[in-house]
Motif scaffolding. Sequence first.
Motif, PDB file in Angstrom:
ATOM      1  N   ASP A 130       0.886  -1.236  -0.025  1.00  0.00           N
ATOM      2  CA  ASP A 130       0.008  -0.015   0.058  1.00  0.00           C
ATOM      3  C   ASP A 130       0.915   1.194   0.017  1.00  0.00           C
ATOM      4  OD1 ASP A 130      -2.430  -1.421  -0.009  1.00  0.00           O
ATOM      5  OD2 ASP A 130      -2.432  -1.439   2.111  1.00  0.00           O
ATOM      6  N   ILE A 131       1.887   1.202   0.741  1.00  0.00           N
ATOM      7  CA  ILE A 131       2.713   2.288   0.705  1.00  0.00           C
ATOM      8  C   ILE A 131       3.488   2.550  -0.597  1.00  0.00           C
ATOM      9  CG2 ILE A 131       5.304   3.172   1.801  1.00  0.00           C
ATOM     10  CD1 ILE A 131       4.376   1.822   4.298  1.00  0.00           C
ATOM     11  N   TRP A 178       4.138   6.228  -5.138  1.00  0.00           N
ATOM     12  CA  TRP A 178       5.099   5.631  -6.439  1.00  0.00           C
ATOM     13  C   TRP A 178       5.525   6.619  -6.964  1.00  0.00           C
ATOM     14  CZ3 TRP A 178       3.935   7.905 -10.968  1.00  0.00           C
ATOM     15  CH2 TRP A 178       2.752   8.369 -11.131  1.00  0.00           C
ATOM     16  N   TRP A 179       4.884   7.974  -6.886  1.00  0.00           N
ATOM     17  CA  TRP A 179       5.494   9.074  -7.516  1.00  0.00           C
ATOM     18  C   TRP A 179       6.703   9.556  -6.833  1.00  0.00           C
ATOM     19  CZ3 TRP A 179       5.321  13.352  -4.343  1.00  0.00           C
ATOM     20  CH2 TRP A 179       4.836  13.128  -3.184  1.00  0.00           C
ATOM     21  N   LEU A 180       7.003   9.220  -5.751  1.00  0.00           N
ATOM     22  CA  LEU A 180       8.236   9.754  -5.095  1.00  0.00           C
ATOM     23  C   LEU A 180       9.581   9.110  -5.806  1.00  0.00           C
ATOM     24  CD1 LEU A 180       7.451   9.664  -1.230  1.00  0.00           C
ATOM     25  CD2 LEU A 180       7.894  11.463  -2.672  1.00  0.00           C
ATOM     26  N   LEU A 181       9.244   7.900  -6.573  1.00  0.00           N
ATOM     27  CA  LEU A 181      10.548   7.338  -7.065  1.00  0.00           C
ATOM     28  C   LEU A 181      11.058   8.511  -7.971  1.00  0.00           C
ATOM     29  CD1 LEU A 181       9.299   3.985  -7.954  1.00  0.00           C
ATOM     30  CD2 LEU A 181      10.878   4.573  -6.299  1.00  0.00           C
ATOM     31  N   PHE A 182      10.354   9.388  -8.772  1.00  0.00           N
ATOM     32  CA  PHE A 182      10.854  10.394  -9.844  1.00  0.00           C
ATOM     33  C   PHE A 182      11.720  11.559  -8.874  1.00  0.00           C
ATOM     34  CE2 PHE A 182       7.113   8.477 -11.852  1.00  0.00           C
ATOM     35  CZ  PHE A 182       7.900   8.146 -13.162  1.00  0.00           C
TER      36      PHE A 182
END
Length: 150
Positions: free
Chosen positions: A3-4, A9-13
């Motif tokens: 869930d995290i 997921w956008w924090l990967l960028f």
Amino acid sequence: MEDIFRSYWWLLFPIGFFIFGAWDRWLLYRRSRDHLELLKTYTAQGKEPPPELLRTVREAALDDDLGEDDDYRYGRRYRRYRRMRHWGRYGAYWQWRSFVVTGAVALGFWLAAEYSDIPGTDAFQFAAIILTCVAGAQLVIAILGSSFRR
């Protein structure tokens, strides 16, 4: 844990941009350190360093944006080089281009907020509002940049 990852997921960028930026800065540091070590070696031997090495060191030093007060140190030739290197950066073309690109992205977010059937797409509308404000500011800057040349 899944869930995290699904939620953020956008924090990967940004993390990836940070890592690649740090890697680029580290490589630049290593290159400048190697150039200085090579210059020290030539100086210790009493030899004249090759002009290619001096040119690369000089270009690396001039890549930093100097203020207007620093232009007098390098003479007319450097000022002309700097003006030619940055001739289009502050022109009206780039300001209008920024407005068009930002406006297109804002329009895309407005369309996504209006026509998406996915629940919880309030973030699209929020992003569209912010980008519309930024596009409006870019429009004002482009109009002023076209009206007043210098």
